[in-house]
Design a protein around this motif. Sequence first.
Motif, PDB file in Angstrom:
ATOM      1  N   ASP A   1      17.056 -45.408 -40.974  1.00 32.02           N
ATOM      2  CA  ASP A   1      17.573 -46.691 -41.665  1.00 32.02           C
ATOM      3  C   ASP A   1      19.400 -45.910 -42.257  1.00 32.02           C
ATOM      4  O   ASP A   1      19.365 -47.807 -42.330  1.00 32.02           O
ATOM      5  N   VAL A   2      19.655 -45.897 -41.715  1.00 27.99           N
ATOM      6  CA  VAL A   2      21.368 -46.101 -41.181  1.00 27.99           C
ATOM      7  C   VAL A   2      21.307 -47.133 -39.898  1.00 27.99           C
ATOM      8  O   VAL A   2      21.822 -47.852 -40.249  1.00 27.99           O
ATOM      9  N   VAL A   3      21.102 -47.123 -39.019  1.00 25.70           N
ATOM     10  CA  VAL A   3      20.476 -48.063 -37.788  1.00 25.70           C
ATOM     11  C   VAL A   3      20.479 -49.476 -38.643  1.00 25.70           C
ATOM     12  O   VAL A   3      20.858 -50.136 -38.768  1.00 25.70           O
ATOM     13  N   GLU A   4      19.370 -49.930 -39.564  1.00 25.86           N
ATOM     14  CA  GLU A   4      19.362 -50.991 -40.036  1.00 25.86           C
ATOM     15  C   GLU A   4      19.696 -50.951 -42.095  1.00 25.86           C
ATOM     16  O   GLU A   4      19.371 -52.230 -42.177  1.00 25.86           O
ATOM     17  N   THR A   5      20.415 -50.159 -41.576  1.00 27.08           N
ATOM     18  CA  THR A   5      21.063 -49.963 -43.692  1.00 27.08           C
ATOM     19  C   THR A   5      22.699 -50.734 -42.841  1.00 27.08           C
ATOM     20  O   THR A   5      23.019 -51.766 -43.386  1.00 27.08           O
ATOM     21  N   VAL A   6      23.363 -50.124 -41.159  1.00 26.19           N
ATOM     22  CA  VAL A   6      24.319 -50.698 -41.195  1.00 26.19           C
ATOM     23  C   VAL A   6      23.778 -52.891 -40.334  1.00 26.19           C
ATOM     24  O   VAL A   6      24.239 -53.549 -40.863  1.00 26.19           O
ATOM     25  N   ALA A   7      22.981 -52.544 -39.726  1.00 32.34           N
ATOM     26  CA  ALA A   7      21.921 -53.702 -39.313  1.00 32.34           C
ATOM     27  C   ALA A   7      22.028 -54.868 -40.280  1.00 32.34           C
ATOM     28  O   ALA A   7      22.478 -56.073 -39.621  1.00 32.34           O
ATOM     29  N   ALA A   8      22.091 -54.862 -42.071  1.00 34.64           N
ATOM     30  CA  ALA A   8      21.640 -55.880 -43.282  1.00 34.64           C
ATOM     31  C   ALA A   8      23.723 -56.358 -43.041  1.00 34.64           C
ATOM     32  O   ALA A   8      23.405 -57.107 -43.903  1.00 34.64           O
ATOM     33  N   GLN A   9      24.293 -55.547 -42.620  1.00 39.36           N
ATOM     34  CA  GLN A   9      25.520 -55.614 -42.941  1.00 39.36           C
ATOM     35  C   GLN A   9      25.892 -57.021 -42.379  1.00 39.36           C
ATOM     36  O   GLN A   9      25.536 -57.488 -41.573  1.00 39.36           O
TER      37      GLN A   9
ATOM     38  N   GLY B   1      23.242 -58.880 -36.658  1.00 39.52           N
ATOM     39  CA  GLY B   1      22.350 -57.532 -36.731  1.00 39.52           C
ATOM     40  C   GLY B   1      21.986 -56.883 -35.906  1.00 39.52           C
ATOM     41  O   GLY B   1      20.517 -56.201 -35.993  1.00 39.52           O
ATOM     42  N   LYS B   2      22.839 -57.227 -34.685  1.00 40.46           N
ATOM     43  CA  LYS B   2      22.363 -55.862 -33.930  1.00 40.46           C
ATOM     44  C   LYS B   2      23.332 -54.312 -33.876  1.00 40.46           C
ATOM     45  O   LYS B   2      24.106 -54.580 -34.141  1.00 40.46           O
ATOM     46  N   VAL B   3      22.905 -53.714 -33.415  1.00 40.27           N
ATOM     47  CA  VAL B   3      23.396 -51.842 -33.408  1.00 40.27           C
ATOM     48  C   VAL B   3      23.385 -51.142 -32.442  1.00 40.27           C
ATOM     49  O   VAL B   3      22.604 -51.656 -32.096  1.00 40.27           O
ATOM     50  N   GLY B   4      24.843 -50.752 -32.071  1.00 39.70           N
ATOM     51  CA  GLY B   4      24.867 -49.781 -31.192  1.00 39.70           C
ATOM     52  C   GLY B   4      25.082 -48.571 -31.293  1.00 39.70           C
ATOM     53  O   GLY B   4      26.066 -48.215 -32.132  1.00 39.70           O
ATOM     54  N   MET B   5      25.053 -47.454 -29.808  1.00 42.64           N
ATOM     55  CA  MET B   5      25.447 -46.027 -30.768  1.00 42.64           C
ATOM     56  C   MET B   5      25.786 -45.512 -29.465  1.00 42.64           C
ATOM     57  O   MET B   5      25.452 -46.204 -28.178  1.00 42.64           O
TER      58      MET B   5
ATOM     59  N   THR C   1      12.940 -43.072 -32.684  1.00 44.51           N
ATOM     60  CA  THR C   1      11.729 -44.692 -34.194  1.00 44.51           C
ATOM     61  C   THR C   1      11.960 -45.770 -33.493  1.00 44.51           C
ATOM     62  O   THR C   1      11.177 -46.226 -34.630  1.00 44.51           O
ATOM     63  N   GLN C   2      12.687 -46.045 -32.481  1.00 41.84           N
ATOM     64  CA  GLN C   2      13.379 -47.461 -32.429  1.00 41.84           C
ATOM     65  C   GLN C   2      12.349 -48.373 -34.001  1.00 41.84           C
ATOM     66  O   GLN C   2      11.984 -49.484 -34.012  1.00 41.84           O
ATOM     67  N   PRO C   3      14.005 -48.391 -34.086  1.00 41.76           N
ATOM     68  CA  PRO C   3      14.435 -49.700 -35.254  1.00 41.76           C
ATOM     69  C   PRO C   3      14.572 -50.567 -34.793  1.00 41.76           C
ATOM     70  O   PRO C   3      15.104 -51.103 -33.491  1.00 41.76           O
ATOM     71  N   PRO C   4      13.951 -51.598 -35.476  1.00 45.34           N
ATOM     72  CA  PRO C   4      14.110 -53.073 -34.741  1.00 45.34           C
ATOM     73  C   PRO C   4      15.951 -54.058 -34.925  1.00 45.34           C
ATOM     74  O   PRO C   4      15.394 -54.203 -34.054  1.00 45.34           O
ATOM     75  N   HIS C   5      16.744 -53.190 -34.933  1.00 40.06           N
ATOM     76  CA  HIS C   5      17.862 -53.802 -35.208  1.00 40.06           C
ATOM     77  C   HIS C   5      18.665 -52.476 -33.511  1.00 40.06           C
ATOM     78  O   HIS C   5      20.071 -53.552 -34.235  1.00 40.06           O
ATOM     79  N   LEU C   6      18.190 -51.367 -33.597  1.00 42.51           N
ATOM     80  CA  LEU C   6      18.919 -50.765 -32.623  1.00 42.51           C
ATOM     81  C   LEU C   6      18.935 -51.796 -31.003  1.00 42.51           C
ATOM     82  O   LEU C   6      17.665 -51.618 -30.728  1.00 42.51           O
ATOM     83  N   ALA C   7      19.867 -51.872 -30.359  1.00 44.65           N
ATOM     84  CA  ALA C   7      19.838 -52.933 -29.232  1.00 44.65           C
ATOM     85  C   ALA C   7      20.158 -51.714 -28.338  1.00 44.65           C
ATOM     86  O   ALA C   7      20.106 -52.146 -27.105  1.00 44.65           O
TER      87      ALA C   7
END
Length: 69
Positions: free
Chosen positions: A4-12, A18-22, A38-44
């Motif tokens: 949820d954090v990845v997807e929320t950040v990606a939507a900003q 819309g791509k997020v890295g960790m 969990t394979q978030p779609p926007h986790l690059a």
Amino acid sequence: DGYDVVETVAAQPWVMNGKVGMVGLSYPGITQLFVASTQPPHLAAITPLSVIGAANTTMLPGGILNDGF
């Protein structure tokens, strides 16, 4: 929660494409592995550093409880 954090950040609006890295070391590195599973779609990409190989070798090295971990 990580998904949820990845997807929320990606939507900003300030997130490029819309791509997020960790990135993280030790515990933050370990959590990346769980989030990526969990394979978030926007986790690059993830860059986990100094993660444990196995709980039994970290928590019980040589069979002795490592309570300092």
